[in-house]
Motif scaffolding. Structure first.
Motif, PDB file in Angstrom:
ATOM      1  N   HIS A 177      48.307  50.597  25.392  1.00 28.69           N
ATOM      2  CA  HIS A 177      46.993  50.990  25.932  1.00 28.69           C
ATOM      3  C   HIS A 177      47.181  51.811  27.207  1.00 28.69           C
ATOM      4  N   PRO A 178      47.671  53.032  27.082  1.00 28.89           N
ATOM      5  CA  PRO A 178      47.999  53.833  28.267  1.00 28.89           C
ATOM      6  C   PRO A 178      46.783  54.243  29.093  1.00 28.89           C
ATOM      7  N   ASP A 179      45.580  54.163  28.534  1.00 29.70           N
ATOM      8  CA  ASP A 179      44.391  54.574  29.277  1.00 29.70           C
ATOM      9  C   ASP A 179      43.790  53.456  30.117  1.00 29.70           C
ATOM     10  N   VAL A 180      44.393  52.292  30.091  1.00 23.70           N
ATOM     11  CA  VAL A 180      43.910  51.168  30.901  1.00 23.70           C
ATOM     12  C   VAL A 180      44.708  51.110  32.198  1.00 23.70           C
ATOM     13  N   GLU A 181      44.003  51.110  33.313  1.00 23.43           N
ATOM     14  CA  GLU A 181      44.656  50.965  34.618  1.00 23.43           C
ATOM     15  C   GLU A 181      44.964  49.486  34.851  1.00 23.43           C
ATOM     16  N   ILE A 182      46.202  49.182  35.224  1.00 25.17           N
ATOM     17  CA  ILE A 182      46.625  47.804  35.464  1.00 25.17           C
ATOM     18  C   ILE A 182      46.651  47.533  36.961  1.00 25.17           C
ATOM     19  N   ARG A 183      45.995  46.462  37.361  1.00 26.66           N
ATOM     20  CA  ARG A 183      46.042  46.017  38.752  1.00 26.66           C
ATOM     21  C   ARG A 183      46.565  44.578  38.763  1.00 26.66           C
ATOM     22  N   LEU A 184      47.525  44.307  39.625  1.00 30.38           N
ATOM     23  CA  LEU A 184      48.173  42.998  39.663  1.00 30.38           C
ATOM     24  C   LEU A 184      48.063  42.395  41.051  1.00 30.38           C
ATOM     25  N   ARG A 185      47.716  41.104  41.088  1.00 32.38           N
ATOM     26  CA  ARG A 185      47.635  40.377  42.357  1.00 32.38           C
ATOM     27  C   ARG A 185      48.398  39.066  42.203  1.00 32.38           C
ATOM     28  N   GLN A 186      49.236  38.749  43.169  1.00 32.56           N
ATOM     29  CA  GLN A 186      49.992  37.498  43.155  1.00 32.56           C
ATOM     30  C   GLN A 186      49.431  36.570  44.220  1.00 32.56           C
ATOM     31  N   ALA A 187      49.156  35.322  43.834  1.00 26.04           N
ATOM     32  CA  ALA A 187      48.563  34.365  44.766  1.00 26.04           C
ATOM     33  C   ALA A 187      48.791  32.958  44.233  1.00 26.04           C
ATOM     34  N   GLY A 188      48.220  31.971  44.924  1.00 19.18           N
ATOM     35  CA  GLY A 188      48.305  30.595  44.491  1.00 19.18           C
ATOM     36  C   GLY A 188      47.292  30.276  43.406  1.00 19.18           C
ATOM     37  N   ALA A 189      47.512  29.147  42.734  1.00 20.47           N
ATOM     38  CA  ALA A 189      46.690  28.793  41.574  1.00 20.47           C
ATOM     39  C   ALA A 189      45.221  28.640  41.921  1.00 20.47           C
ATOM     40  N   GLY A 190      44.916  27.985  43.033  1.00 23.40           N
ATOM     41  CA  GLY A 190      43.523  27.761  43.391  1.00 23.40           C
ATOM     42  C   GLY A 190      42.782  29.051  43.645  1.00 23.40           C
ATOM     43  N   ALA A 191      43.402  29.955  44.405  1.00 23.62           N
ATOM     44  CA  ALA A 191      42.765  31.242  44.696  1.00 23.62           C
ATOM     45  C   ALA A 191      42.572  32.063  43.432  1.00 23.62           C
ATOM     46  N   LEU A 192      43.550  32.036  42.538  1.00 22.80           N
ATOM     47  CA  LEU A 192      43.438  32.801  41.294  1.00 22.80           C
ATOM     48  C   LEU A 192      42.309  32.263  40.417  1.00 22.80           C
ATOM     49  N   ALA A 193      42.187  30.945  40.338  1.00 22.53           N
ATOM     50  CA  ALA A 193      41.098  30.357  39.545  1.00 22.53           C
ATOM     51  C   ALA A 193      39.743  30.777  40.089  1.00 22.53           C
ATOM     52  N   GLU A 194      39.599  30.778  41.405  1.00 20.43           N
ATOM     53  CA  GLU A 194      38.332  31.190  42.022  1.00 20.43           C
ATOM     54  C   GLU A 194      38.033  32.648  41.726  1.00 20.43           C
ATOM     55  N   GLU A 195      39.051  33.507  41.746  1.00 22.32           N
ATOM     56  CA  GLU A 195      38.820  34.928  41.530  1.00 22.32           C
ATOM     57  C   GLU A 195      38.473  35.237  40.080  1.00 22.32           C
ATOM     58  N   VAL A 196      39.060  34.503  39.143  1.00 21.77           N
ATOM     59  CA  VAL A 196      38.676  34.684  37.741  1.00 21.77           C
ATOM     60  C   VAL A 196      37.239  34.212  37.536  1.00 21.77           C
ATOM     61  N   ALA A 197      36.896  33.048  38.074  1.00 25.50           N
ATOM     62  CA  ALA A 197      35.541  32.510  37.922  1.00 25.50           C
ATOM     63  C   ALA A 197      34.503  33.423  38.543  1.00 25.50           C
ATOM     64  N   ALA A 198      34.876  34.103  39.639  1.00 26.27           N
ATOM     65  CA  ALA A 198      33.939  34.997  40.324  1.00 26.27           C
ATOM     66  C   ALA A 198      33.865  36.373  39.680  1.00 26.27           C
ATOM     67  N   GLY A 199      34.757  36.666  38.737  1.00 29.66           N
ATOM     68  CA  GLY A 199      34.736  37.967  38.086  1.00 29.66           C
ATOM     69  C   GLY A 199      35.562  39.023  38.788  1.00 29.66           C
ATOM     70  N   ARG A 200      36.310  38.639  39.827  1.00 28.15           N
ATOM     71  CA  ARG A 200      37.145  39.625  40.521  1.00 28.15           C
ATOM     72  C   ARG A 200      38.447  39.889  39.770  1.00 28.15           C
ATOM     73  N   LEU A 201      38.872  38.936  38.938  1.00 26.49           N
ATOM     74  CA  LEU A 201      40.043  39.122  38.085  1.00 26.49           C
ATOM     75  C   LEU A 201      39.636  38.933  36.632  1.00 26.49           C
ATOM     76  N   ASP A 202      40.245  39.703  35.739  1.00 29.15           N
ATOM     77  CA  ASP A 202      39.973  39.547  34.312  1.00 29.15           C
ATOM     78  C   ASP A 202      40.627  38.294  33.754  1.00 29.15           C
ATOM     79  N   LEU A 203      41.799  37.962  34.241  1.00 32.12           N
ATOM     80  CA  LEU A 203      42.499  36.744  33.841  1.00 32.12           C
ATOM     81  C   LEU A 203      43.633  36.506  34.810  1.00 32.12           C
ATOM     82  N   ALA A 204      44.216  35.317  34.745  1.00 38.03           N
ATOM     83  CA  ALA A 204      45.340  34.984  35.616  1.00 38.03           C
ATOM     84  C   ALA A 204      46.276  34.036  34.894  1.00 38.03           C
ATOM     85  N   PHE A 205      47.541  34.104  35.250  1.00 40.40           N
ATOM     86  CA  PHE A 205      48.547  33.170  34.754  1.00 40.40           C
ATOM     87  C   PHE A 205      48.919  32.255  35.908  1.00 40.40           C
ATOM     88  N   ALA A 206      48.645  30.970  35.761  1.00 39.63           N
ATOM     89  CA  ALA A 206      48.828  30.062  36.895  1.00 39.63           C
ATOM     90  C   ALA A 206      48.889  28.617  36.418  1.00 39.63           C
TER      91      ALA A 206
END
Length: 294
Positions: free
Chosen positions: A117-146
């Motif tokens: 999927h070369p037309d999709v821009e990838i953005r990556l953020r590394q953080a702790g599990a709690g912060a990542l869960a909050e960002e996915v729930a808020a819609g700031r991240l599409d998904l997270a591995f944590a």
């Protein structure tokens, strides 16, 4: 209420500054201020406390922020869904991850995704599990591995990835250093601990194991990356409790099994919004992961 009003509101809330938000949005500061005032008039309440240096959210503003972020995320998902139906996956994939997720090579997965999927821009953020869960729930991240931090809710769901026991790492000269030995939290009560910051998944799993055992511990050496943790243990400055696969990252360290009446477990997951809010890019990444296509 117009979408641009919500976009402007979220930008000001993130930057805590009208001028910076206006520059980022490429709109005039007067136009941005007028947009926020229009939103405040419609809601009949102030959304920001304004000072000469910055702006902060009022209680009403904090209540609106989570909903606004979710609305904007759903709008982006709708646009991307239409593009996907037309045969081309476009848009942005915003991904979060903790460090060193067992059984998952994030860089390889993203490289395989980009090839497909070369037309999709990838953005990556590394953080702790709690912060990542909050960002996915808020819609700031599409998904997270944590690390799985909570049960599924109407704002956040999880798909299990791996589950593995926790291991104690110590220096080869440490008194407990007997390869293959088993220790309990009580055996470590007087040790100096090296660990991650409290929001990180391995730290949460360790804290939970010691709490179950009724053993208090103090983390004297707190880090936010794997290599620093291994370096500190390698210099015999403390012991660390980590997911089992960490033992293979530093062969010179001794690995001990940890038991607390059961077996402390580190469970990693893909954290996603509800299905109707999951973006096409996130669905495509999950499909690639589940197919082993990476």
């Amino acid at each position: 209420m117009e979408l641009r009003h919500l976009q402007h509101f979220v930008a000001v809330a993130e930057d805590q500054h009208f001028t910076r938000a206006a520059e980022r949005l490429m709109v005039s500061q007067s136009g941005l201020s007028a947009s926020i005032r229009a939103l405040e008039r419609e809601l009949q309440t102030p959304l920001f406390v304004r000072t000469t240096r910055r702006v902060t959210l009022t209680q009403a503003g904090r209540a609106l922020l989570g909903e606004a972020e979710r609305i904007l995320a759903q709008v982006r998902a709708a646009h991307e869904a239409v593009a996907a139906v037309q045969g081309v996956l476009r848009g942005t994939l915003s991904l979060g991850t903790e460090q060193c997720i067992a059984g998952l090579h994030v860089a390889g997965l993203l490289a395989a995704f980009r090839r497909r999927h070369p037309d999709v821009e990838i953005r990556l953020r590394q953080a702790g599990a709690g912060a990542l869960a909050e960002e996915v729930a808020a819609g700031r991240l599409d998904l997270a591995f944590a690390y799985r931090t909570q049960a599924d809710s109407d704002q956040l769901r999880s798909v299990s990835l791996t589950s593995e026991p926790m291991t104690v790492l110590c220096h080869a000269s440490h008194p407990l250093s007997v390869a293959g030995a088993t220790v309990a939290p009580a055996d470590l009560a007087d040790e100096v601990f090296v660990d991650f910051q409290p929001d990180f998944g391995p730290r949460r799993a360790t804290d939970a194991a010691f709490a179950r055992a009724g053993v208090r511990r103090t983390v004297s050496l707190e880090v936010n990356d794997v290599h620093s943790l291994l370096d500190l243990v390698g210099e015999n400055l403390g012991v660390a409790v980590v997911p089992r696969h960490f033992r293979y990252k530093r062969a010179s360290l001794t690995a001990l099994d940890l038991k607390d009446g059961g077996e402390p477990v580190y469970e990693s997951a893909a954290l996603l919004p509800p299905p109707q809010a999951t973006s096409p890019a996130a669905r495509a990444l999950m499909a690639l992961l589940e197919s082993g296509g990476a």
